[in-house]
Design an enzyme around this catalytic site. Sequence first.
Site, short mmCIF file in Angstrom:
data_model
loop_
_atom_site.label_atom_id
_atom_site.label_comp_id
_atom_site.label_asym_id
_atom_site.label_seq_id
_atom_site.Cartn_x
_atom_site.Cartn_y
_atom_site.Cartn_z
N CYS A 65 61.77 -9.13 24.79
CA CYS A 65 63.17 -9.33 25.18
C CYS A 65 63.28 -9.86 26.61
O CYS A 65 63.97 -10.85 26.88
CB CYS A 65 63.96 -8.04 25.02
SG CYS A 65 63.18 -6.58 25.76
N HIS B 280 68.48 -4.22 29.71
CA HIS B 280 67.75 -4.45 30.95
C HIS B 280 68.63 -5.27 31.90
O HIS B 280 69.57 -5.93 31.48
CB HIS B 280 66.46 -5.24 30.68
CG HIS B 280 65.58 -4.65 29.64
ND1 HIS B 280 65.04 -3.40 29.75
CD2 HIS B 280 65.12 -5.17 28.46
CE1 HIS B 280 64.27 -3.15 28.68
NE2 HIS B 280 64.32 -4.21 27.89
#
Length: 349
Positions: free
Chosen positions: A141, A221
């Site tokens: 990711c 994140h």
Amino acid sequence: MRKIRVGVNGYGVIGKRVADAVFLQPDMELVGVADIATDWRIQSAANRLPLFASTPDAQAAMAAAGLRPLGTLDELLERSDIIIDTTPKHVAAGNLERYRTAGVKAVFQGGESHATTGHSFVAQANYESALGRDTTRVVSCNTTSIVRVLGALDGAGLLRRARGVLIRRATDPWESHLGGIMNTMVPEPTIPSHQGPDAQTVLPGLDLVTIAAKGAHTQTHNHYWTLQLTREASRDEVLDALRAAPRIAFIRMSDGLVALNSTIELMRDLGRPRGDMWEVAVWEDLVTVQGDEAFLTYQVYNEAIVVPETIDAIRALTGTAPDAATSMKITDDTLGMRSDFLRPAESPR
């Protein structure tokens, strides 16, 4: 034309999202999902998806739990043109020879090393080099977001080097009860952190260093980048390069999107399945340019960002779409991807 027959091995955070995305593709057929679990995760899928057991032991356990698997992983492979392996980190690499023996193409995820397949994939960056291969690895990711954002600036001729700090979520939300990080932050033990070298497996020419830490949160994140540009540039030039790139969407603090949780709530309000965000969310009003330096921050939804890349990898390996633009348009249209989450595409930003 016959649809691509897709199997998914591993029905977890990524696997269930990939399976649902395959359903939406006009040129693909989901022939089944395989797993070893028998709990609520598999029970929720059993009545709507063709279910297989990844091992003979799992097949017996599923039957004992009242589930009705159609067979084992070997039988799923017999029905598939390509398998998407979303099993836990390091498990997938052990499945590689099994897929080769079955003569099935395979897409792995970022938990495996680049050496597993010898090819790492982000659609906008290197789709063509994956055409016709037997295997590829969709990068993680964080790495996907790096390639999308920095690749956009590099492609516009603006990026000389990049230095980034990544604040990573501690664990996936569904398993936060199992442990994780509370009231602290844990630095990754090496500089550069692994995401920088990983991005260079896709874009070898990028000059970048990443520093990472895990924070005490479980959703998404957050990246912070200091960018050395190739020349003095305006803020509009940097923004235009990002606007021109696929799978980047702008958010703004001036709209009240001031933290990670606010963007997650927006995804739910937009009706996204599972609240997913497939795009990289860049804070437009925080993009700052001073001479030949640029500074920006963005948000990465770790559970969903690699799903469109995985769909494009299917087309690349099977050779059913000749280039990235063709595949990405189908994928992005079916998922409803956006370049701005609040403003219509035709409105000036």
